[in-house]
Design a protein around this motif. Sequence first.
Motif, PDB file in Angstrom:
ATOM      1  N   VAL A 117       0.841  -1.196   0.000  1.00  0.00           N
ATOM      2  CA  VAL A 117       0.000   0.000   0.000  1.00  0.00           C
ATOM      3  C   VAL A 117       0.877   1.247   0.000  1.00  0.00           C
ATOM      4  CG1 VAL A 117      -1.780   1.284   1.255  1.00  0.00           C
ATOM      5  CG2 VAL A 117      -1.805  -1.223   1.269  1.00  0.00           C
ATOM      6  N   LEU A 118       0.482   2.235  -0.800  1.00  0.00           N
ATOM      7  CA  LEU A 118       1.118   3.554  -0.748  1.00  0.00           C
ATOM      8  C   LEU A 118       0.138   4.528  -0.123  1.00  0.00           C
ATOM      9  CD1 LEU A 118       3.373   5.576  -1.444  1.00  0.00           C
ATOM     10  CD2 LEU A 118       2.282   5.883  -3.680  1.00  0.00           C
ATOM     11  N   VAL A 119       0.571   5.230   0.908  1.00  0.00           N
ATOM     12  CA  VAL A 119      -0.238   6.260   1.553  1.00  0.00           C
ATOM     13  C   VAL A 119       0.314   7.616   1.134  1.00  0.00           C
ATOM     14  CG1 VAL A 119      -1.002   7.274   3.735  1.00  0.00           C
ATOM     15  CG2 VAL A 119      -0.810   4.779   3.510  1.00  0.00           C
ATOM     16  N   ALA A 120      -0.461   8.372   0.370  1.00  0.00           N
ATOM     17  CA  ALA A 120      -0.063   9.700  -0.088  1.00  0.00           C
ATOM     18  C   ALA A 120      -0.788  10.732   0.761  1.00  0.00           C
ATOM     19  CB  ALA A 120      -0.391   9.877  -1.563  1.00  0.00           C
ATOM     20  N   GLU A 121      -0.082  11.283   1.719  1.00  0.00           N
ATOM     21  CA  GLU A 121      -0.677  12.192   2.701  1.00  0.00           C
ATOM     22  C   GLU A 121       0.392  13.172   3.159  1.00  0.00           C
ATOM     23  OE1 GLU A 121      -2.529  14.381   5.023  1.00  0.00           O
ATOM     24  OE2 GLU A 121      -3.829  12.705   4.443  1.00  0.00           O
ATOM     25  N   ASP A 122       0.101  14.488   3.059  1.00  0.00           N
ATOM     26  CA  ASP A 122       1.114  15.481   3.413  1.00  0.00           C
ATOM     27  C   ASP A 122       1.110  15.854   4.892  1.00  0.00           C
ATOM     28  OD1 ASP A 122      -1.375  16.757   3.068  1.00  0.00           O
ATOM     29  OD2 ASP A 122      -0.408  18.695   2.720  1.00  0.00           O
ATOM     30  N   HIS A 123       0.103  15.421   5.641  1.00  0.00           N
ATOM     31  CA  HIS A 123       0.101  15.654   7.082  1.00  0.00           C
ATOM     32  C   HIS A 123       0.953  14.556   7.719  1.00  0.00           C
ATOM     33  CE1 HIS A 123      -1.219  15.992  11.228  1.00  0.00           C
ATOM     34  NE2 HIS A 123      -1.837  17.123  10.939  1.00  0.00           N
ATOM     35  N   ALA A 124       2.160  14.924   8.144  1.00  0.00           N
ATOM     36  CA  ALA A 124       3.163  13.930   8.552  1.00  0.00           C
ATOM     37  C   ALA A 124       2.686  13.045   9.694  1.00  0.00           C
ATOM     38  CB  ALA A 124       4.460  14.643   8.944  1.00  0.00           C
ATOM     39  N   VAL A 125       2.059  13.640  10.715  1.00  0.00           N
ATOM     40  CA  VAL A 125       1.617  12.852  11.868  1.00  0.00           C
ATOM     41  C   VAL A 125       0.549  11.850  11.459  1.00  0.00           C
ATOM     42  CG1 VAL A 125       0.510  12.930  14.129  1.00  0.00           C
ATOM     43  CG2 VAL A 125       2.215  14.659  13.509  1.00  0.00           C
ATOM     44  N   LEU A 126      -0.429  12.301  10.673  1.00  0.00           N
ATOM     45  CA  LEU A 126      -1.486  11.402  10.209  1.00  0.00           C
ATOM     46  C   LEU A 126      -0.916  10.297   9.331  1.00  0.00           C
ATOM     47  CD1 LEU A 126      -4.430  10.591   9.890  1.00  0.00           C
ATOM     48  CD2 LEU A 126      -4.638  12.264   8.032  1.00  0.00           C
ATOM     49  N   ALA A 127       0.013  10.656   8.442  1.00  0.00           N
ATOM     50  CA  ALA A 127       0.616   9.666   7.551  1.00  0.00           C
ATOM     51  C   ALA A 127       1.328   8.574   8.346  1.00  0.00           C
ATOM     52  CB  ALA A 127       1.589  10.343   6.594  1.00  0.00           C
ATOM     53  N   ARG A 128       2.111   8.978   9.345  1.00  0.00           N
ATOM     54  CA  ARG A 128       2.834   7.988  10.160  1.00  0.00           C
ATOM     55  C   ARG A 128       1.870   7.125  10.968  1.00  0.00           C
ATOM     56  NH1 ARG A 128       6.424  12.407  11.090  1.00  0.00           N
ATOM     57  NH2 ARG A 128       5.434  12.786  13.118  1.00  0.00           N
ATOM     58  N   THR A 129       0.795   7.744  11.467  1.00  0.00           N
ATOM     59  CA  THR A 129      -0.193   6.996  12.248  1.00  0.00           C
ATOM     60  C   THR A 129      -0.893   5.957  11.384  1.00  0.00           C
ATOM     61  OG1 THR A 129      -0.572   8.901  13.708  1.00  0.00           O
ATOM     62  CG2 THR A 129      -2.271   7.194  13.665  1.00  0.00           C
ATOM     63  N   VAL A 130      -1.300   6.364  10.180  1.00  0.00           N
ATOM     64  CA  VAL A 130      -1.965   5.437   9.266  1.00  0.00           C
ATOM     65  C   VAL A 130      -1.013   4.305   8.870  1.00  0.00           C
ATOM     66  CG1 VAL A 130      -2.937   5.186   6.940  1.00  0.00           C
ATOM     67  CG2 VAL A 130      -3.626   7.106   8.379  1.00  0.00           C
ATOM     68  N   ALA A 131       0.227   4.663   8.543  1.00  0.00           N
ATOM     69  CA  ALA A 131       1.206   3.643   8.141  1.00  0.00           C
ATOM     70  C   ALA A 131       1.448   2.644   9.263  1.00  0.00           C
ATOM     71  CB  ALA A 131       2.515   4.312   7.740  1.00  0.00           C
ATOM     72  N   ARG A 132       1.577   3.132  10.485  1.00  0.00           N
ATOM     73  CA  ARG A 132       1.826   2.243  11.623  1.00  0.00           C
ATOM     74  C   ARG A 132       0.655   1.271  11.813  1.00  0.00           C
ATOM     75  NH1 ARG A 132       3.375   5.839  14.760  1.00  0.00           N
ATOM     76  NH2 ARG A 132       1.383   6.380  15.732  1.00  0.00           N
ATOM     77  N   GLY A 133      -0.567   1.783  11.696  1.00  0.00           N
ATOM     78  CA  GLY A 133      -1.737   0.929  11.855  1.00  0.00           C
ATOM     79  C   GLY A 133      -1.870  -0.101  10.760  1.00  0.00           C
ATOM     80  N   LEU A 134      -1.584   0.287   9.522  1.00  0.00           N
ATOM     81  CA  LEU A 134      -1.684  -0.651   8.405  1.00  0.00           C
ATOM     82  C   LEU A 134      -0.609  -1.727   8.498  1.00  0.00           C
ATOM     83  CD1 LEU A 134      -2.507   1.707   5.387  1.00  0.00           C
ATOM     84  CD2 LEU A 134      -4.074   0.400   6.830  1.00  0.00           C
ATOM     85  N   ARG A 135       0.571  -1.353   8.966  1.00  0.00           N
ATOM     86  CA  ARG A 135       1.628  -2.361   9.147  1.00  0.00           C
ATOM     87  C   ARG A 135       1.230  -3.374  10.212  1.00  0.00           C
ATOM     88  NH1 ARG A 135       5.779   2.504   8.732  1.00  0.00           N
ATOM     89  NH2 ARG A 135       6.204   2.424   6.482  1.00  0.00           N
ATOM     90  N   ARG A 136       0.544  -2.916  11.239  1.00  0.00           N
ATOM     91  CA  ARG A 136       0.051  -3.845  12.264  1.00  0.00           C
ATOM     92  C   ARG A 136      -1.004  -4.785  11.684  1.00  0.00           C
ATOM     93  NH1 ARG A 136      -0.565   0.588  17.204  1.00  0.00           N
ATOM     94  NH2 ARG A 136       1.656   0.647  17.779  1.00  0.00           N
ATOM     95  N   ALA A 137      -1.650  -4.352  10.602  1.00  0.00           N
ATOM     96  CA  ALA A 137      -2.625  -5.196   9.911  1.00  0.00           C
ATOM     97  C   ALA A 137      -1.956  -6.048   8.839  1.00  0.00           C
ATOM     98  CB  ALA A 137      -3.733  -4.335   9.301  1.00  0.00           C
ATOM     99  N   SER A 138      -0.637  -6.184   8.928  1.00  0.00           N
ATOM    100  CA  SER A 138       0.168  -7.054   8.047  1.00  0.00           C
ATOM    101  C   SER A 138       0.254  -6.541   6.608  1.00  0.00           C
ATOM    102  CB  SER A 138      -0.387  -8.489   8.055  1.00  0.00           C
ATOM    103  OG  SER A 138      -0.356  -9.014   9.355  1.00  0.00           O
ATOM    104  N   MET A 139       0.208  -5.221   6.427  1.00  0.00           N
ATOM    105  CA  MET A 139       0.383  -4.638   5.104  1.00  0.00           C
ATOM    106  C   MET A 139       1.770  -4.005   5.010  1.00  0.00           C
ATOM    107  SD  MET A 139      -3.291  -2.720   4.593  1.00  0.00           S
ATOM    108  CE  MET A 139      -4.804  -3.482   5.204  1.00  0.00           C
TER     109      MET A 139
END
Length: 220
Positions: A3-25
């Motif tokens: 998955v690629l997350v294209a988001e310029d809000h750095a905190v939100l982007a890192r939060t989303v990425a961390r959650g998706l990685r926990r979902a094995s993505m």
Amino acid sequence: MRVLVAEDHAVLARTVARGLRRASMAVDLAATGDEAERMCLLTDYDVLVLDRDLPVLTGDEVCRRLRELENPPRILMLTAAGEIADKVYGLEELGADDYLAKPFDFAELVARIQVLYRRAPKSPPVVLRHEGIRMDRTRREVLVHGRPVDLTPKEFAVLHALLASRGGPVSHRDLIRTVWDENLPPRTSAVRATVSRLRAKLGGPDTIAADTGRGYRLTP
């Protein structure tokens, strides 16, 4: 799933990425529209989570451009513009596959990404086989000579990459690219450790060969 997350809000982007990685993505990040487009041209992402309000190149323009590709990623628009008219425009005019307004529930985001992944065109065979190994991707089930084997998400993904190569070698770099993501250092021992555990679960060290300079492959 990558998955690629294209988001310029750095905190939100890192939060989303961390959650998706926990979902094995496996998750990569892009902070601008031009960066997101460039990354999609270089990497076969399964799903693109795309903010409409990106700098340099807007998410709308990225969506339009990617839709011209032969095999674009599934695109989920993630944006604060949540009116019905905005959703209709994103889906019908821009060609997005799904649309989720901010603020959103994270469980819903994960579910929508998983649905888009299942809807992806030209899916590989659901059941893969090699010698006595049988993998059912839909049920996430692996049998070795008829015996169920319990694999972690990373072990399952590595085995899938090896089965999909039909006995050919899969390089260390390709495993990082498809099973992990750019967040993993290239000299990491994670691949070697995962392959070692997978060997043991498949029946022993002879089940997966390591070809020097070429990568890993399932043995005949």
